[in-house]
Design a protein around this motif. Structure first.
Motif, PDB file in Angstrom:
ATOM      1  N   ARG A 259      -1.504   3.749  -1.751  1.00  0.00           N
ATOM      2  CA  ARG A 259      -2.913   3.387  -1.559  1.00  0.00           C
ATOM      3  C   ARG A 259      -3.239   3.139  -0.096  1.00  0.00           C
ATOM      4  O   ARG A 259      -3.650   2.057   0.286  1.00  0.00           O
ATOM      5  CB  ARG A 259      -3.252   2.132  -2.348  1.00  0.00           C
TER       6      ARG A 259
ATOM      7  N   SER B 160     -10.236   2.094  -1.900  1.00  0.00           N
ATOM      8  CA  SER B 160      -9.124   2.893  -2.411  1.00  0.00           C
ATOM      9  C   SER B 160      -7.769   2.292  -2.041  1.00  0.00           C
ATOM     10  O   SER B 160      -6.773   2.574  -2.694  1.00  0.00           O
ATOM     11  CB  SER B 160      -9.216   4.330  -1.908  1.00  0.00           C
ATOM     12  N   ALA B 161      -7.709   1.481  -1.016  1.00  0.00           N
ATOM     13  CA  ALA B 161      -6.448   0.881  -0.582  1.00  0.00           C
ATOM     14  C   ALA B 161      -6.300  -0.558  -1.070  1.00  0.00           C
ATOM     15  O   ALA B 161      -5.327  -1.222  -0.740  1.00  0.00           O
ATOM     16  CB  ALA B 161      -6.352   0.921   0.938  1.00  0.00           C
ATOM     17  N   HIS B 162      -7.245  -1.036  -1.885  1.00  0.00           N
ATOM     18  CA  HIS B 162      -7.212  -2.438  -2.322  1.00  0.00           C
ATOM     19  C   HIS B 162      -5.927  -2.756  -3.070  1.00  0.00           C
ATOM     20  O   HIS B 162      -5.464  -1.993  -3.906  1.00  0.00           O
ATOM     21  CB  HIS B 162      -8.415  -2.778  -3.206  1.00  0.00           C
TER      22      HIS B 162
ATOM     23  N   GLY C 184      -5.682   3.387   2.689  1.00  0.00           N
ATOM     24  CA  GLY C 184      -7.116   3.617   2.861  1.00  0.00           C
ATOM     25  C   GLY C 184      -7.449   4.191   4.211  1.00  0.00           C
ATOM     26  O   GLY C 184      -6.595   4.326   5.083  1.00  0.00           O
TER      27      GLY C 184
ATOM     28  N   GLN D 164       0.831  -1.202   0.000  1.00  0.00           N
ATOM     29  CA  GLN D 164       0.000   0.000   0.000  1.00  0.00           C
ATOM     30  C   GLN D 164       0.865   1.252   0.000  1.00  0.00           C
ATOM     31  O   GLN D 164       0.588   2.196  -0.732  1.00  0.00           O
ATOM     32  CB  GLN D 164      -0.948  -0.003   1.206  1.00  0.00           C
TER      33      GLN D 164
END
Length: 123
Positions: free
Chosen positions: A26, A36-38, A28, A21
């Motif tokens: 990313r 959004s952090a996937h 989240g 991440q």
């Protein structure tokens, strides 16, 4: 629930998720519906590679084997165990096959390993 892999492997994959991440920017909000952090399977495995090199260097495959992890497939199984336990989330697009044969540990951690000697030769 009996764990198939050493407890350290589950902690490591959670750390690798944060690394991936960070690398991809990313982070989240932590909300359960925030995608959004996937991170995809291959992206998470890149985090595994980065963290493995940072923490263990060329010894990463040896450490992983001591945890019962011999391939990227095993990291996928760990992720899906964490999903089943509710410790990680997935999208409908995510599948175990996303982790299968992504890279060979020997290639990722040994053959392509570059030793950073820049600090050793600073005056």
């Amino acid at each position: 629930m009996r764990l198939k892999y050493a407890p350290q492997a589950y902690l490591f994959i959670s750390e690798a998720l944060r690394v991936a991440q960070d690398e991809l920017g990313r982070i989240g909000s932590g909300e359960s519906d925030d995608d959004s952090a996937h991170i995809s399977g291959p992206e998470l495995l890149d985090g595994v590679r980065i963290l493995g090199l940072k923490q263990f260097g060329m010894m990463a495959p040896v450490v992983f084997r001591s945890w019962g992890v011999t391939s990227t497939d095993d990291f996928g199984r760990i992720v899906f165990e964490l999903i089943e336990r509710g410790d990680m989330r997935k999208t409908e697009r995510d599948q175990l096959a996303d982790f299968c044969g992504v890279y060979d540990f020997e290639d990722a951690f040994q053959r392509n390993y570059q030793l950073d000697v820049s600090k050793a030769f600073k005056s």
